[in-house]
Design an enzyme around this catalytic site. Structure first.
Site, PDB file in Angstrom:
ATOM      1  N   GLY A 127       0.748  -1.114   0.007  1.00 35.20           N
ATOM      2  CA  GLY A 127      -0.067  -0.082   0.027  1.00 35.20           C
ATOM      3  C   GLY A 127       0.677   1.217  -0.065  1.00 35.20           C
ATOM      4  O   GLY A 127       2.152   1.225   0.482  1.00 35.20           O
ATOM      5  N   CYS A 128       0.284   2.414  -0.388  1.00 36.27           N
ATOM      6  CA  CYS A 128       1.043   3.460  -0.532  1.00 36.27           C
ATOM      7  C   CYS A 128       1.448   4.205   0.934  1.00 36.27           C
ATOM      8  O   CYS A 128       2.682   4.440   1.037  1.00 36.27           O
ATOM      9  CB  CYS A 128       0.199   4.515  -1.351  1.00 36.27           C
ATOM     10  SG  CYS A 128      -1.586   4.808  -0.737  1.00 36.27           S
ATOM     11  N   PHE A 129       0.421   3.998   1.854  1.00 32.95           N
ATOM     12  CA  PHE A 129       0.936   4.525   3.270  1.00 32.95           C
ATOM     13  C   PHE A 129       1.889   3.640   3.628  1.00 32.95           C
ATOM     14  O   PHE A 129       2.872   4.193   4.220  1.00 32.95           O
ATOM     15  CB  PHE A 129      -0.418   4.849   3.877  1.00 32.95           C
ATOM     16  CG  PHE A 129      -1.029   6.088   4.092  1.00 32.95           C
ATOM     17  CD1 PHE A 129      -0.101   7.198   4.477  1.00 32.95           C
ATOM     18  CD2 PHE A 129      -2.319   6.245   4.089  1.00 32.95           C
ATOM     19  CE1 PHE A 129      -0.903   8.281   4.499  1.00 32.95           C
ATOM     20  CE2 PHE A 129      -3.103   7.282   4.114  1.00 32.95           C
ATOM     21  CZ  PHE A 129      -2.215   8.591   4.238  1.00 32.95           C
ATOM     22  N   THR A 132       5.608   4.173   2.329  1.00 29.27           N
ATOM     23  CA  THR A 132       6.011   5.490   2.936  1.00 29.27           C
ATOM     24  C   THR A 132       6.642   5.394   4.252  1.00 29.27           C
ATOM     25  O   THR A 132       7.752   5.654   4.595  1.00 29.27           O
ATOM     26  CB  THR A 132       5.186   6.685   2.798  1.00 29.27           C
ATOM     27  OG1 THR A 132       4.188   6.609   1.649  1.00 29.27           O
ATOM     28  CG2 THR A 132       5.782   8.042   3.014  1.00 29.27           C
TER      29      THR A 132
END
Length: 324
Positions: A134-136, A139
């Protein structure tokens, strides 16, 4: 040439994959599947591709492609795979959240490897199927993995991250309309975001105890990018932390530690992750930033494809940031 199929090509991640693969010297897009736009030009959903490609969306699936990317809404990948069978040689890269956790990594006899190259590049190289992070999660993990490996996340970790509106997908909702999002900011899913499970599994994969994570996601009034700030107790010096991070990422082509404070424009429209460290008394502040649609989704999917097919990791991903 690697023949690629894209399932769900009319959304943000599907559009980014089309753009990347059209400019990838080792791939050929065989089909772009869409249930809502079959027979229509790709440019009908992605107007910037007018004159770039004559491809049309299709309602037919070629089961013998070399790789297929699933760009479907969360919960729809397993349904699609139940209804469509691919050749044994076809590699699958799933961009949903269905197969990311270890408990969900096996489906219909297929095992999905968690596709964060900075965490397990060698496993990805040997994988047949990838669960794209996932993107979060991407990061935050890239901000914290060096500390996790060193066993230095035993205390509470507080995380505040803001994401652009594309993170919510192409479908409209009350909080994605321009009139609501513009000149506005708000939090959502405080301390319960669905990416916490994969973050915790990765941080704990080194066998060290990780303290409780307090994650507060925020909606930003911009379209692309995620900026995350994470802070926790750290007994060493700033120089100790910088050496730790530089060593951890020394062989990673897309994650870089910056001596100067970072901002979103450095990474938007790229597959890069930039990380910055700041020490205040006994607290280490880690700032990490990515483009949620590229390193947080489609760019990382292509990075994983490159690794699985033995290509140069950066192939097709030498992208330019728009810093002004």
């Amino acid at each position: 040439m690697i023949k690629a199929g894209i399932i769900g090509g009319s959304g943000y991640t599907g559009g980014e994959l089309i753009r990347l693969l059209l400019n990838h010297s080792e791939t050929e897009i065989d089909f772009v599947f869409s249930t809502t736009r079959a027979g229509k030009p790709i440019a009908s959903a992605h107007p910037d591709l007018l004159g770039v490609t004559d491809l049309e969306f299709t309602g037919e699936v070629n089961s013998s492609v070399d790789v297929v990317f699933l760009c479907l809404g969360h919960g729809n990948s397993s349904k699609f795979l139940k209804e469509n069978t691919f050749d044994a040689k076809t590699k699958i890269v799933d961009l949903s959240n269905e197969f990311r956790l270890k408990a969900d990594a096996t489906f219909q006899g297929k095992t999905f490897v968690y596709g964060l190259p900075e965490l397990q590049k060698e496993s990805i190289k040997k994988a047949e199927n990838i669960a794209n992070p996932g993107c979060f999660a991407t990061t935050i993990q890239l901000g914290l993995l060096p500390l996790a490996k060193a066993g230095l996340l035993q205390n509470q970790v507080h995380i505040n991250a803001v994401t652009g509106s594309t993170g919510a997908g192409v479908g409209l909702s009350a909080t994605s309309h321009f009139s609501w999002r513009n000149n506005n900011v708000s939090w959502y899913k405080p301390f319960t975001h669905q990416h916490l499970g994969e973050i915790e599994e990765s941080l704990n994969s080194y066998g060290n105890n990780t303290g409780k994570l307090f994650f507060l996601p925020n909606r930003g009034n911009f379209t692309r990018g995620i900026l995350a700030t994470s802070y926790t107790y750290f007994d060493g010096s700033l120089e100790d932390a910088q050496a730790l991070y530089q060593d951890f990422y020394k062989d990673d082509v897309f994650t870089h530690v910056s001596d100067d404070p970072i901002h979103l424009k450095q990474v938007v429209n790229t597959n890069q992750c930039h990380v910055h460290l700041h020490k205040h008394e006994d607290t280490l502040l880690v700032t990490s930033a990515i483009d949620n649609l590229l390193k947080g989704a489609s760019g990382q999917a292509v990075q994983n494809m490159n690794l699985m097919f033995g290509l140069e990791e950066t192939k097709g991903l030498q992208l330019k940031a728009g810093v002004f």
